[in-house]
Design a protein around this motif. Structure first.
Motif, PDB file in Angstrom:
ATOM      1  N   ILE A  86       0.836  -1.197   0.000  1.00  0.00           N
ATOM      2  CA  ILE A  86       0.000   0.000   0.000  1.00  0.00           C
ATOM      3  C   ILE A  86       0.875   1.252   0.000  1.00  0.00           C
ATOM      4  O   ILE A  86       2.002   1.245   0.499  1.00  0.00           O
ATOM      5  CB  ILE A  86      -0.957   0.024   1.210  1.00  0.00           C
ATOM      6  N   SER A  89      -0.791   3.725   4.472  1.00  0.00           N
ATOM      7  CA  SER A  89      -1.476   2.789   5.375  1.00  0.00           C
ATOM      8  C   SER A  89      -2.555   3.465   6.212  1.00  0.00           C
ATOM      9  O   SER A  89      -3.381   2.783   6.822  1.00  0.00           O
ATOM     10  CB  SER A  89      -0.462   2.123   6.307  1.00  0.00           C
ATOM     11  N   THR A  90      -2.571   4.802   6.267  1.00  0.00           N
ATOM     12  CA  THR A  90      -3.555   5.510   7.091  1.00  0.00           C
ATOM     13  C   THR A  90      -4.785   5.940   6.312  1.00  0.00           C
ATOM     14  O   THR A  90      -5.730   6.462   6.901  1.00  0.00           O
ATOM     15  CB  THR A  90      -2.923   6.764   7.733  1.00  0.00           C
ATOM     16  N   ALA A  94      -7.306   2.263   2.189  1.00  0.00           N
ATOM     17  CA  ALA A  94      -6.444   1.143   2.549  1.00  0.00           C
ATOM     18  C   ALA A  94      -7.020   0.353   3.718  1.00  0.00           C
ATOM     19  O   ALA A  94      -7.001  -0.885   3.723  1.00  0.00           O
ATOM     20  CB  ALA A  94      -5.043   1.649   2.888  1.00  0.00           C
ATOM     21  N   GLN A  98      -8.306  -3.538   3.622  1.00  0.00           N
ATOM     22  CA  GLN A  98      -7.782  -4.549   4.547  1.00  0.00           C
ATOM     23  C   GLN A  98      -8.923  -5.278   5.258  1.00  0.00           C
ATOM     24  O   GLN A  98      -8.838  -6.486   5.502  1.00  0.00           O
ATOM     25  CB  GLN A  98      -6.858  -3.894   5.571  1.00  0.00           C
ATOM     26  N   ALA A 114       0.818  -6.273   5.845  1.00  0.00           N
ATOM     27  CA  ALA A 114       0.689  -5.022   5.092  1.00  0.00           C
ATOM     28  C   ALA A 114       2.048  -4.331   5.038  1.00  0.00           C
ATOM     29  O   ALA A 114       2.737  -4.199   6.055  1.00  0.00           O
ATOM     30  CB  ALA A 114      -0.342  -4.112   5.744  1.00  0.00           C
ATOM     31  N   PRO A 116       3.703  -0.803   3.714  1.00  0.00           N
ATOM     32  CA  PRO A 116       3.612   0.524   3.087  1.00  0.00           C
ATOM     33  C   PRO A 116       4.869   0.822   2.269  1.00  0.00           C
ATOM     34  O   PRO A 116       5.988   0.528   2.698  1.00  0.00           O
ATOM     35  CB  PRO A 116       3.497   1.468   4.292  1.00  0.00           C
TER      36      PRO A 116
END
Length: 359
Positions: A86, A89-90, A94, A98, A114, A116
Motif C-alpha cells: 500500500i 497505510s492511514t 487502505a 484490509q 501489510a 507501506p
C-alpha cells in the motif's frame, strides 16, 4: 483409540493410538479409508470428488486433527501469508480494503502482512523484490497508486509470485486484476445531475499521475459531452484527494463569475473540503449548492448535510482479490475460481447533499 470405517460394511473399527498423542494425518487417512495423499489434497483444497472430501472432512472433525501449518508451508515452499502493498497505510481506502481481505481469510490459515511503500521511491522495485524474497508469501496484492506501475507486475512474473493489481480500471490480465468501473459510475452520476436540472457542474479532479483521477475526470468530461453541455474550464479545479485541497478547490469554484449549482469531487475527503468552503460562505446546502463525492467512506455520514456519493466497493474488492489470488485456500466447496468476476460495480448512494437545481 481412533476408529476406522471399513470399505465393505461401513462399520467402525477401533485403532490404537498412543495415549495423549495428537491425531496425525495417518490417523485421518485410516479412519476415512483413504491415502495420506488424499487427506493432504483435502487439506490443501485441491479438486476431489465431493463424497471423498466429505468423508475426509468428517474424519478430521471427529479426530480433532489440526494440520501442521509449518509443515505445509515447507511443502508449498511458501509461507501462509498474503502481502498487501500500500502507498498510504492511514488512508480510509487502505483500511477498508484490509477489512475486506481479513473477512476473506477469516476461516483460513492465511495471515495478512501489510507493507507501506512510497511509489516514487528510487529503489521501489528492489525493495519489493527483497521483501518478497525474504517473506516467501503465497501471493501479493497491490493497491493504487502502486498497482498502476506495469513494472511491478513484470517483477512478480519474473519471481514467479502470484499477484493481483487493484485499480479503477483493468490494469493487467483478468486473472491478475480486480477493478471498479469508475469512469462509467461518474458518467451515471452526471446524468442524474443533468436530470435534476443542473447545467453548471463543477468538478474537483484528483492528483496528477493517479489512474483513478484520470478515469473519473474522463467519465465526467464524456458525460458533459453526451449531455451537450459546454466544457467550461473555469468549472474545473485541482485537488490532491485531501480535505485541505478540497477546501482550496471549493473556494476557487465558488468565487467563479457564475458559480456552479453542483460540485462533483473526485473523492469524499475533497467533497468534505468543498462542504467546509460552502459553509464558510454562508451557503445553504443543498438549496444553494449541491455536492457529490466518490468513495462512500465514514466521512460521508459525518458531514452535514450527509453526502451523496458513489459507493466505491473497496471492501468487496479486497475480498475478491484474495479469492482470485488463493482460491485453493478460501473458496467454499463447489465454488470455482474461473467463475469469479474481476470487475466490481460502483453505485450512487443518494443522501441529503444533492437536490434539484434552483432556477
Amino acid at each position: 483409540m481412533t476408529e476406522k470405517r471399513t470399505e465393505k460394511t461401513g462399520t467402525i473399527v477401533a485403532l490404537p493410538r498412543k495415549t495423549g498423542s495428537a491425531p496425525t494425518i495417518t490417523d485421518v487417512a485410516e479412519l476415512a479409508g483413504v491415502s495420506k495423499k488424499t487427506v493432504s489434497r483435502v487439506i490443501n483444497r485441491e479438486a476431489l470428488k465431493a463424497s471423498t472430501r466429505v468423508k475426509v472432512e468428517a474424519a478430521i472433525e471427529q479426530l480433532g486433527f489440526v494440520p501442521n501449518v509449518q509443515a505445509r508451508a515447507l511443502a508449498f515452499r511458501k509461507n501462509f501469508v498474503i502481502v498487501l502493498f500500500i502507498h498510504d497505510s492511514t488512508s480510509p481506502m487502505a483500511m477498508t480494503f484490509q477489512r475486506g481481505v481479513l473477512s476473506a481469510i477469516a476461516d483460513s490459515e492465511i495471515a495478512l502482512a501489510a507493507r507501506p511503500l512510497d511509489r516514487s521511491a528510487p529503489h521501489l522495485l528492489s525493495d519489493i523484490e527483497t521483501f518478497l524474497t525474504r517473506q516467501k508469501p503465497m501471493g501479493a496484492i497491490f493497491l493504487p497508486p502502486l498497482s498502476e506501475r506495469d513494472d511491478i507486475g513484470e517483477l512478480c512474473q519474473r519471481m514467479n509470485i502470484k499477484y493481483i493489481r487493484v485499480g479503477s480500471a483493468q490494469l493487467d490480465m483478468m486473472s491478475r486484476s480486480v477493478w471498479s468501473n469508475d469512469r462509467e459510475a461518474v458518467m451515471a452520476v452526471v446524468r442524474d445531475m443533468v436530470a435534476l436540472g443542473h447545467r453548471r457542474i463543477g468538478f474537483v479532479r484528483g492528483p496528477a499521475g493517479f489512474r483513478s483521477a484520470r478515469e473519473r475526470e474522463a467519465g465526467f468530461r464524456q458525460a458533459l459531452q453526451n449531455a451537450g453541455l459546454p466544457m467550461d474550464e473555469t468549472l474545473f479545479a485541482d485537488g490532491e484527494y485531501s480535505f485541505e485541497s478540497g477546501v482550496r478547490a471549493g473556494k476557487v469554484l465558488l468565487t467563479a463569475p457564475v458559480p456552479p449549482t453542483v460540485i462533483f469531487a473526485s473523492n469524499d475527503s475533497m467533497a468534505a473540503g468543498v462542504t467546509r468552503a460552502a459553509h464558510e460562505r454562508g451557503l445553504n446546502l443543498p438549496g444553494d449548492l449541491s455536492i457529490v463525492g466518490f468513495d462512500d467512506g465514514p466521512v460521508a455520514m459525518q458531514l452535514w448535510p450527509s453526502l451523496t456519493t458513489v459507493h466505491w466497493p473497496i471492501a468487496e474488492m479486497g475480498a475478491l482479490s484474495v479469492r482470485k489470488l488463493v482460491p485453493e485456500m478460501v473458496l467454499k466447496s463447489g465454488e470455482m475460481a474461473d467463475d469469479l468476476p474481476s470487475m466490481v460495480e460502483s453505485t450512487l448512494i443518494r443522501r441529503e447533499s444533492l437536490s434539484d437545481a434552483k432556477t
